[in-house]
Design a protein around this motif. Structure first.
Motif, PDB file in Angstrom:
ATOM      1  N   ASP A 158     -11.056  -3.613  -8.836  1.00  0.00           N
ATOM      2  CA  ASP A 158     -11.463  -2.500  -9.517  1.00  0.00           C
ATOM      3  C   ASP A 158      -9.861  -3.261 -10.537  1.00  0.00           C
ATOM      4  O   ASP A 158     -10.008  -2.628 -12.142  1.00  0.00           O
ATOM      5  CB  ASP A 158      -9.101  -2.517  -8.762  1.00  0.00           C
ATOM      6  CG  ASP A 158      -9.821  -1.536  -7.711  1.00  0.00           C
ATOM      7  OD1 ASP A 158     -10.819  -0.548  -7.200  1.00  0.00           O
ATOM      8  OD2 ASP A 158      -9.113  -1.825  -5.891  1.00  0.00           O
ATOM      9  N   GLY A 198      -3.261   1.113  -9.228  1.00  0.00           N
ATOM     10  CA  GLY A 198      -3.281   2.070  -8.935  1.00  0.00           C
ATOM     11  C   GLY A 198      -1.874   2.852  -8.614  1.00  0.00           C
ATOM     12  O   GLY A 198      -1.660   3.966  -7.843  1.00  0.00           O
ATOM     13  N   GLY A 199      -0.956   2.980  -9.655  1.00  0.00           N
ATOM     14  CA  GLY A 199      -0.147   4.184  -9.663  1.00  0.00           C
ATOM     15  C   GLY A 199       1.350   2.678  -9.167  1.00  0.00           C
ATOM     16  O   GLY A 199       1.650   3.974  -8.275  1.00  0.00           O
ATOM     17  N   THR A 208       2.106   2.347  -3.126  1.00  0.00           N
ATOM     18  CA  THR A 208       0.800   2.053  -4.615  1.00  0.00           C
ATOM     19  C   THR A 208       0.261   3.930  -4.203  1.00  0.00           C
ATOM     20  O   THR A 208       0.820   4.705  -3.353  1.00  0.00           O
ATOM     21  CB  THR A 208      -0.077   1.573  -4.463  1.00  0.00           C
ATOM     22  OG1 THR A 208       0.043   0.130  -4.626  1.00  0.00           O
ATOM     23  CG2 THR A 208      -1.663   1.679  -5.588  1.00  0.00           C
ATOM     24  N   ALA A 209       0.681   4.243  -5.512  1.00  0.00           N
ATOM     25  CA  ALA A 209       0.165   5.976  -5.171  1.00  0.00           C
ATOM     26  C   ALA A 209      -0.959   6.429  -4.645  1.00  0.00           C
ATOM     27  O   ALA A 209      -1.426   7.645  -4.256  1.00  0.00           O
ATOM     28  CB  ALA A 209       0.411   6.836  -7.006  1.00  0.00           C
ATOM     29  N   LEU A 210      -2.049   6.021  -4.864  1.00  0.00           N
ATOM     30  CA  LEU A 210      -3.314   5.641  -4.791  1.00  0.00           C
ATOM     31  C   LEU A 210      -3.876   4.479  -3.298  1.00  0.00           C
ATOM     32  O   LEU A 210      -4.380   5.279  -2.204  1.00  0.00           O
ATOM     33  CB  LEU A 210      -4.397   5.149  -4.852  1.00  0.00           C
ATOM     34  CG  LEU A 210      -4.597   5.601  -6.563  1.00  0.00           C
ATOM     35  CD1 LEU A 210      -5.703   5.075  -7.395  1.00  0.00           C
ATOM     36  CD2 LEU A 210      -4.820   7.097  -6.862  1.00  0.00           C
ATOM     37  N   GLY A 211      -2.547   4.289  -2.348  1.00  0.00           N
ATOM     38  CA  GLY A 211      -2.841   4.552  -1.099  1.00  0.00           C
ATOM     39  C   GLY A 211      -3.013   3.265  -0.307  1.00  0.00           C
ATOM     40  O   GLY A 211      -3.460   3.144   0.416  1.00  0.00           O
ATOM     41  N   ARG A 212      -3.429   1.901  -1.481  1.00  0.00           N
ATOM     42  CA  ARG A 212      -3.806   1.059  -1.134  1.00  0.00           C
ATOM     43  C   ARG A 212      -4.043  -0.107  -2.237  1.00  0.00           C
ATOM     44  O   ARG A 212      -3.354   0.330  -3.043  1.00  0.00           O
ATOM     45  CB  ARG A 212      -5.337   1.563  -0.929  1.00  0.00           C
ATOM     46  CG  ARG A 212      -6.332   1.262  -1.818  1.00  0.00           C
ATOM     47  CD  ARG A 212      -7.509   1.059  -2.088  1.00  0.00           C
ATOM     48  NE  ARG A 212      -8.529   1.414  -3.146  1.00  0.00           N
ATOM     49  CZ  ARG A 212      -8.849   0.728  -4.437  1.00  0.00           C
ATOM     50  NH1 ARG A 212      -8.040  -0.152  -4.040  1.00  0.00           N
ATOM     51  NH2 ARG A 212      -9.611   1.479  -5.097  1.00  0.00           N
ATOM     52  N   SER A 268       1.032  -1.214   0.172  1.00  0.00           N
ATOM     53  CA  SER A 268      -0.442  -0.057   0.047  1.00  0.00           C
ATOM     54  C   SER A 268       0.638   1.016   0.202  1.00  0.00           C
ATOM     55  O   SER A 268       0.388   2.282  -1.172  1.00  0.00           O
ATOM     56  CB  SER A 268      -1.208   0.405   1.322  1.00  0.00           C
ATOM     57  OG  SER A 268      -1.724  -1.387   1.048  1.00  0.00           O
ATOM     58  N   GLY A 308      -4.969  -3.302  -4.662  1.00  0.00           N
ATOM     59  CA  GLY A 308      -5.880  -3.444  -5.392  1.00  0.00           C
ATOM     60  C   GLY A 308      -7.394  -4.838  -4.368  1.00  0.00           C
ATOM     61  O   GLY A 308      -6.899  -5.115  -3.815  1.00  0.00           O
TER      62      GLY A 308
END
Length: 258
Positions: A229, A254-255, A219-223, A216, A225
């Motif tokens: 998703d 999510g990056g 990952t750019a989105l902080g979590r 997490s 998947g």
């Protein structure tokens, strides 16, 4: 006065559709108006539960047993698909193929056994190659194929060398499929998920709090998947508005590790 005939309902064949990403993809496709043939290896009851969910959405579905690592069984499976199409849809072909099924092995380069390597090879590379070959005569021209890969082909994490190598080969294979099947109007793409909370690989991403927190944080989105998703991404690639996307690797992570 000419009479217009409605187009037949598209049919997707999804390997490993009884759970995880395959199940989620099947449900997304059903919501898009697509009927489904899904395969399972060991989880017959779970597969029938997915069939029931799809039926509740107003679409038709059939579950068939398949071991994607057992290529000698593909000819018989092809006959089962042919029979299912005739019996349930009065059709000779289906439209979309999602090569999703597979198993994970987490072992270092030095600790990976030849048996583990062969298991990954048979399921993730040989299986994809020869199952697709077997099913192509049953695919409609203008159809689409999505092969499921992994973010691990772009970034490296210790313990996944053999698994990622097979998926890297599938990504190359995808481009060759797109080239050779282009004359039939069949588009072929790869979806590469990042870390997802499923029971894949023993459910490590989902159940190991330390691993989940580490991934997490990367990952750019902080979590990490969720299956939801990914299923929508695969379903989207099979939709008519995305018909011009071909021979591409679409990472849905999510990056991760940017």
């Amino acid at each position: 006065m000419t009479t217009s005939h409605p187009l037949p309902i598209p049919i997707a064949l999804i390997t490993g559709g009884s759970r995880g990403l395959g199940k989620n993809t099947a449900l997304h496709l059903a919501k898009q108006g697509v009927d489904v043939i899904l395969t399972y290896r060991d989880h017959a009851q779970a597969a029938q539960a997915v069939v029931a969910e799809i039926t509740a959405l107003g679409r038709h579905a059939v579950a068939l047993p398949l071991d994607v690592a057992n290529s000698p069984g593909f000819a018989n499976f092809g006959e089962q698909v042919r029979d299912a199409l005739a019996k349930n849809w009065q059709r000779r072909d289906f439209n979309y193929l999602v090569n999703n099924a597979g198993t994970g092995v987490n072992a270092s380069l030095m600790d990976t056994t030849e048996a583990q390597f062969d298991t990954l090879m048979n399921g993730h590379l040989k299986g994809v190659f020869f199952l697709t070959q077997t099913l192509l005569p049953l695919m409609a021209d203008g159809g689409r194929i999505v092969n499921v890969s992994t973010g691990l082909t772009r970034f490296a994490l210790p313990g996944f060398a053999a698994y990622a190598a097979m998926k890297g080969a599938v990504e190359v294979l995808t481009r060759y499929m797109a080239k050779e099947l282009g004359p039939r109007g069949i588009a072929v793409n790869v979806v590469a998920p990042g870390a997802i909370e499923t029971d894949f690989g023993g459910g490590a991403v989902r159940d190991n709090a330390q691993m989940n927190a580490f991934l997490s944080g990367q990952t750019a989105l902080g979590r990490v998947g969720q299956p939801d998703d990914i299923g929508g991404v695969i379903a989207s690639l099979l939709s008519e508005p995305n018909r011009w996307i071909n021979a591409q690797r679409i990472e849905a992570s999510g990056g991760m590790f940017l």
